[in-house]
Design a protein around this motif. Structure first.
Motif, mmCIF file in Angstrom:
data_model
loop_
_atom_site.group_PDB
_atom_site.id
_atom_site.type_symbol
_atom_site.label_atom_id
_atom_site.label_comp_id
_atom_site.label_asym_id
_atom_site.label_seq_id
_atom_site.Cartn_x
_atom_site.Cartn_y
_atom_site.Cartn_z
ATOM 1 N N GLY A 1 0.811 -1.210 0.000
ATOM 2 C CA GLY A 1 0.000 0.000 0.000
ATOM 3 C C GLY A 1 0.846 1.263 0.000
ATOM 4 N N ALA A 2 2.015 1.200 0.606
ATOM 5 C CA ALA A 2 2.881 2.381 0.648
ATOM 6 C C ALA A 2 3.375 2.734 -0.754
ATOM 7 C CB ALA A 2 4.066 2.135 1.585
ATOM 8 N N VAL A 3 3.617 1.722 -1.554
ATOM 9 C CA VAL A 3 3.995 1.979 -2.949
ATOM 10 C C VAL A 3 2.817 2.633 -3.679
ATOM 11 C CG1 VAL A 3 4.701 0.904 -5.115
ATOM 12 C CG2 VAL A 3 5.637 0.059 -2.940
ATOM 13 N N ALA A 4 1.623 2.100 -3.437
ATOM 14 C CA ALA A 4 0.425 2.678 -4.054
ATOM 15 C C ALA A 4 0.216 4.115 -3.599
ATOM 16 C CB ALA A 4 -0.798 1.824 -3.705
ATOM 17 N N LYS A 5 0.416 4.360 -2.298
ATOM 18 C CA LYS A 5 0.257 5.713 -1.758
ATOM 19 C C LYS A 5 1.233 6.690 -2.399
ATOM 20 C CE LYS A 5 -0.048 7.593 2.317
ATOM 21 N NZ LYS A 5 0.206 7.910 3.737
ATOM 22 N N THR A 6 2.435 6.231 -2.629
ATOM 23 C CA THR A 6 3.439 7.064 -3.276
ATOM 24 C C THR A 6 2.974 7.441 -4.681
ATOM 25 O OG1 THR A 6 5.125 5.906 -2.014
ATOM 26 C CG2 THR A 6 5.869 7.177 -3.927
ATOM 27 N N LEU A 7 2.469 6.439 -5.388
ATOM 28 C CA LEU A 7 1.934 6.696 -6.730
ATOM 29 C C LEU A 7 0.804 7.723 -6.661
ATOM 30 C CD1 LEU A 7 1.361 4.250 -9.571
ATOM 31 C CD2 LEU A 7 -0.621 5.524 -8.806
ATOM 32 N N LEU A 8 -0.125 7.520 -5.739
ATOM 33 C CA LEU A 8 -1.256 8.444 -5.617
ATOM 34 C C LEU A 8 -0.772 9.855 -5.302
ATOM 35 C CD1 LEU A 8 -3.793 6.210 -3.623
ATOM 36 C CD2 LEU A 8 -3.863 6.762 -6.065
ATOM 37 N N ALA A 9 0.182 9.948 -4.392
ATOM 38 C CA ALA A 9 0.674 11.269 -3.991
ATOM 39 C C ALA A 9 1.243 12.023 -5.192
ATOM 40 C CB ALA A 9 1.738 11.128 -2.897
ATOM 41 N N HIS A 10 1.975 11.299 -6.035
ATOM 42 C CA HIS A 10 2.536 11.951 -7.227
ATOM 43 C C HIS A 10 1.455 12.354 -8.221
ATOM 44 C CE1 HIS A 10 6.702 11.541 -6.189
ATOM 45 N NE2 HIS A 10 6.592 10.252 -5.976
ATOM 46 N N LEU A 11 0.259 11.819 -8.047
ATOM 47 C CA LEU A 11 -0.881 12.194 -8.897
ATOM 48 C C LEU A 11 -1.802 13.185 -8.188
ATOM 49 C CD1 LEU A 11 -1.727 8.608 -10.197
ATOM 50 C CD2 LEU A 11 -0.619 10.430 -11.495
ATOM 51 N N ASP A 12 -1.317 13.747 -7.082
ATOM 52 C CA ASP A 12 -2.099 14.710 -6.298
ATOM 53 C C ASP A 12 -3.367 14.088 -5.729
ATOM 54 O OD1 ASP A 12 -0.221 16.734 -6.962
ATOM 55 O OD2 ASP A 12 -1.192 16.914 -8.912
ATOM 56 N N ILE A 13 -3.261 12.829 -5.401
ATOM 57 C CA ILE A 13 -4.369 12.158 -4.726
ATOM 58 C C ILE A 13 -3.856 11.782 -3.349
ATOM 59 C CG2 ILE A 13 -5.867 10.124 -4.749
ATOM 60 C CD1 ILE A 13 -5.475 10.199 -7.881
#
Lengths: 388, 388, 388, 388
Positions: free
Chosen positions: B143-155
């Motif tokens: 999930g932390a990898v997913a969160k990183t991805l989301l953060a870079h997408l401003d989510i």
């Protein structure tokens, strides 16, 4: 076991294909029609339910009353399609015809706006025809096959209504499966508690009169599942997780819980868990069933108890505000149909959706090529774990 | 995007492999360690959390701080394994050694008994080592990898605690994401409401003193998702359904709801739905968010609001009755560990589990080979639907 | 994109559901009927192909000539079902009726015996009705939708015959796609080489006269695929692997190869690989195409060249020995139908099976909600990699 | 059963997670190490194979020599990583360091160019590290677990070399499994035919001297499979199709065939099929095995015979022309490593890849929670179908 459905609300037909069933299981149209009929009943349904009677045609995978092992295809024809052929036909039409019919006003609470944006449709009919709860008839057909399988394995399942518009039915933890089935079937709101049921009907009538809609809570109850179905070894194999996913994918459902569910947040650990006992005849059992038949993503052998909440239907006589996607002007959302409460029908849908997941988990765990062997293997397993 | 986890609670390590990430996304160990650390905090955690500090090692799929596009492997080593090598080693041992160590007493509320019956283990350690909530560290890594991805997408996404032992935190619908993150992080019970948070801590302390355990409700809140993610066209593509499935697969979770959730059963349709508005700058938006960011299985563009209920941990000083599987004699269930309340940690786990499903849905919908292209495509889509 | 098929050879209908297509793609019955018709042609087909003309009905997912984004359902009715209703009806029948009709003699080279053992059927009709190559009509329907999608993306595909009964057609590496389509369509054996084609027809006639059957090699050729479709990052995402799996699942296919295929075992490395060149206008290209359009599980941008071998049909006038499963007595295997060569039809089936896998890979890689956006994204990508 | 692998060629480690194995199956590191060792042997391997000896560490799912039922994680460490840490480390580095190391020259016959375009990497090392055949060590680890399972079920599998550089080994249809294993193991080119084997070695030596590379054909041979594994009911459940897909996904494989394979295009139907016989003791059997153990996508009970062709390794001393992606200038493709023939190793890889698919199909068909029950069920089935 897997399935796909296709079909639009006012299209030619709904189609379901199920792949992965055992051979040699008794299955007839009547098994499925009974379920489809139950889905259409219920105090508070609109006119369409009375006009059209859903009947299934089995068009693959069954011969002489038994499954072949090959995929099962089922069709529910739309008798009314002749009136919709112009609107919903698959053949290309002239551009000027198209324009006349365009729906540009998304209804709040539906897939309309989000779906239109995702799929780039400026005619919202292209969304609402598929996002309609009509599709649940195809899911009920799939679930009816699963229910038939479960019944032949002495696993019984029923869906009923626990709450409508804040009116809560009493719990009957000791009520027999037969009574649950019979009483809910006789109740126009599928409620085991006659008194609450009457109040629910009154609430539905009042909502109708007010041009409003109301929601509720459905419960699905399953008896006869052996312990140890599902698995803790990988998160996506937990049976309660899969059921939750399936229930939450039913149109208008906004939540799901097992056993005491959200109440678990308000109790001590000593009041939440189910102590384990053993008797030679019964094998392992629990003195209570607060966890709703699940521990560690697996069945405990106690009844499965799962609840789902359905929001009120968003198509109302008392309209909600929205925005026309062409003019960007506000408008009051139109009425596509007129059920004021679909919770009793939703209980039937939920029953079938859960049945499918439960049957699928059994087929994954036990040998599933031939139904008689499946039955034998499950019976043997039941005996084994009794004295484990 | 898919992932598998492996590893036992007292084994050598936890391992996670994620397959299907875009290339060229910035990712470092720190992104993941921060999440692992947050999972270990919280008032009411037992001793083990203080001794062992989970740290990840990235052992595949990342080079010089960027994803390659190839599968990502992550390891969380168990520093304590040296003390467990005899008990948990993978090499064959003599039979007499085995006998000494056998766990034959299943704990109520755990996978112990059902798992033992399913997998045929007479040593219940073979179950509990994998069914332990320790595995959630591997899911948090994913999930932390997913969160990183989301953060870079401003989510942005945050999990916090809404209720413990019946003590409910106030809602803060207007609170900014930054404040939600900051305040929950500073609260030992991850609660936005300081007053309720204090009461929760008191309740935890009391439970601990009483040898009891308590559960609660976690909320995950996501800002920045564009509308139209997920799909209504087939039931298994509804994003809320998938999130519900994933949340319900977290250890000890017994229910999940979106937006007002079960409250929808107690309100009129006119009070449940979110009216649609439009402004040139903002595009389409809702005046309320009762449906928690979902309509028709798709995002509405409003914040995603999902709640999950965690039951009290079943391992108690105040023991529950169970049955020894060898002697079939009743006994009082033993204590494997001693958290009296794991709800704050569960909020972190839930945050990461939801992040994975959300990121997965985005990757399915948008081009996902290269991260910069993914970002561009999502930004374009945001702009498109603004004026749709 | 995924699909399921259902239906028995002499049952009511064949049904196909495809899930995962973009919206707003032009699609009509004619696109599919053309493919179904091509599947039925070919020198050497038996009588059944002339009697029954397969025509599709689209019963979901298409409106006014465009895809909706919802699942597409297609039906091919069996006009002859009225004569088979007694034998293949889904309703229960009396036991004495059943006995009369039982097939107890498995044919070598068919699924008959293995299928009967697996599914526990003592009436082998329960196997052969589904294992029949009739099912390929349902797969061709799915593939025809994929072909339509590819055509709109300027990706063209054709299947033709390379070899029948040892007679090999010449290769025409420089032949245009249009000529390949036209010439193969005009040839009664779908052969690009008229001289070899004539010999093939003679061989088919001779086999027919001799009561024997003959097999052959089909080739599928695809032009217009951009480079980099598929992926090396995980083995199950390699596009050539997926195509090989799909081709090998066609009835009677026993092998598959890409480019020079098995010849690669007989050449030096310097003669097997395709050197890389670049020109501003064309971008990267290869001077040869020995690897058949694939490197590392991904397309190279060169034409995809895949061959599959079909064994001779096992139902022969010159019978093979087998054993009656009731009496255990040997017998000479009966004839269910009488094609002496189905290779030309198999080329059409293979074309469609490959088309589906290729289209699926494109949809995975590029944004696939709306067809116009898909097209635009692929065109952009083509431009990007030209100057990469 | 499913598995994921991760890891780059010069990265820290290769990681494999297998999910879905039964509990209580004996499994040790030695089972896997033996397979890894066999993969590294073979006349014609380059230096790297001699330097690094692959050894596995089991880091999840196994306790005291038995599987737990939980996912199995396996690691093959890269002892040489210390020399590659700068190049392959996961931590961010300064931009000037990056530039120095960039690989901008794609090698023909590799994933280099297509992979770089797909994933947007301008440093081709980001591709070649994962697309390298090094990854097959992780697949062999997965296959070794499958092979162990098969062996305990009396199903034996071996891979050997049938052809190198056009030199074909004789067929030995009557040779025992034990001899196949022993003789191929003793042959430096894994060839059952000593004379052909010697010629193959000479060809390899010559290729090496010439700076060229050569390919070949591998065969995998499996004895002991019961009839009826796989299924004809849906195309994606055909076991031969799945095997073909898996084999074609092995690095450098360009084709696959079953039994007489492509020869089936050159024979009459009466010469291609396998007549069915029955004897009380043996049950049903075939007098020949031209179809390689498959009919209708299911096993026939005869040995499985599958062949795959491997192209010559593209990295040559005799270089191929390519284009630098930065300068767009032509160059002669560089040598990354120096095996002149990897076919013997490929036979081991193919053996393991096929073993996985076969074991997976068995686990789908038979009860797979507990290994002893799986074994019992398969033995019962064998007995049942003998007298079917």
């Amino acid at each position: 076991m897997r399935y796909l459905t296709a079909g639009e609300s006012h299209g030619k037909q709904l189609t379901t294909i199920i792949e992965g069933l055992p051979s040699l299981m008794p299955l007839t149209k009547e098994n499925i029609n009974e379920s489809l009929l139950r889905r259409q009943k219920g105090h508070g349904r609109g006119k369409r339910m009375q006009i059209e009677k859903d009947l299934v045609d089995i068009v693959g995978g069954v011969r002489h009353g038994y499954t072949l092992g090959s995929p099962i295809a089922m069709v529910v024809y739309n008798d009314d399609f002749k009136h919709w052929e112009d609107v919903m036909g698959e053949d290309p039409i002239d551009d000027d015809q198209k324009i006349r019919r365009v729906v540009s006003r998304p209804r709040p609470g539906h897939a309309d706006l989000n779906g239109a944006m995702k799929y780039g449709h400026r005619d919202i009919r292209n969304i609402l025809e598929r996002s309609s709860a009509r599709e649940t008839a195809a899911r009920v057909a799939a679930g009816a096959v699963a229910k038939t399988l479960l019944a032949h394995l002495d696993i019984n399942i029923v869906g009923f209504v626990r709450e409508i518009a804040g009116i809560q039915a009493k719990e009957y933890p000791e009520m027999s499966m037969d009574d649950r089935v019979k009483i809910s079937e006789e109740s126009p709101v599928r409620c085991l508690d006659a008194e609450a049921g009457q109040k629910m009907m009154d609430a539905i009538d009042k909502a109708k009169k007010d041009g409003d809609s109301i929601g509720g809570v459905c419960e699905v109850y399953i008896e006869g599942m052996p312990a140890g179905v599902g698995s803790y070894v990988h998160y996506d194999r937990k049976l309660d997780g899969r059921i939750a996913g399936a229930v939450s994918s039913i149109n208008a459902f906004k939540g799901v819980e097992f056993g005491i569910g959200f109440e678990a947040a308000r109790k001590n650990g000593s009041e939440v868990h189910d102590e384990i006992a053993w008797e030679e005849e019964k094998g392992y059992y629990r003195k209570t069933n607060r966890l709703g038949g699940f521990e560690g993503g697996m069945t405990t052998g106690m009844p499965i108890v799962v609840k789902g909440v359905m929001k009120p239907i968003p198509t109302l006589y008392k309209p909600l505000q929205s925005v026309d996607i062409e003019s960007k002007e506000p408008f009051n959302a139109s009425i596509e149909r007129s059920d004021s409460c679909a919770v009793p029908a939703a209980a039937v849908v939920m029953e079938h959706v859960v049945a499918f997941e439960v049957a699928k988990a059994l087929l994954e765990q036990f040998p599933h090529d031939q139904f008689p062997k499946l039955k034998k293997a499950i019976d043997q397993y039941r005996e084994e774990i009794r004295c484990f």
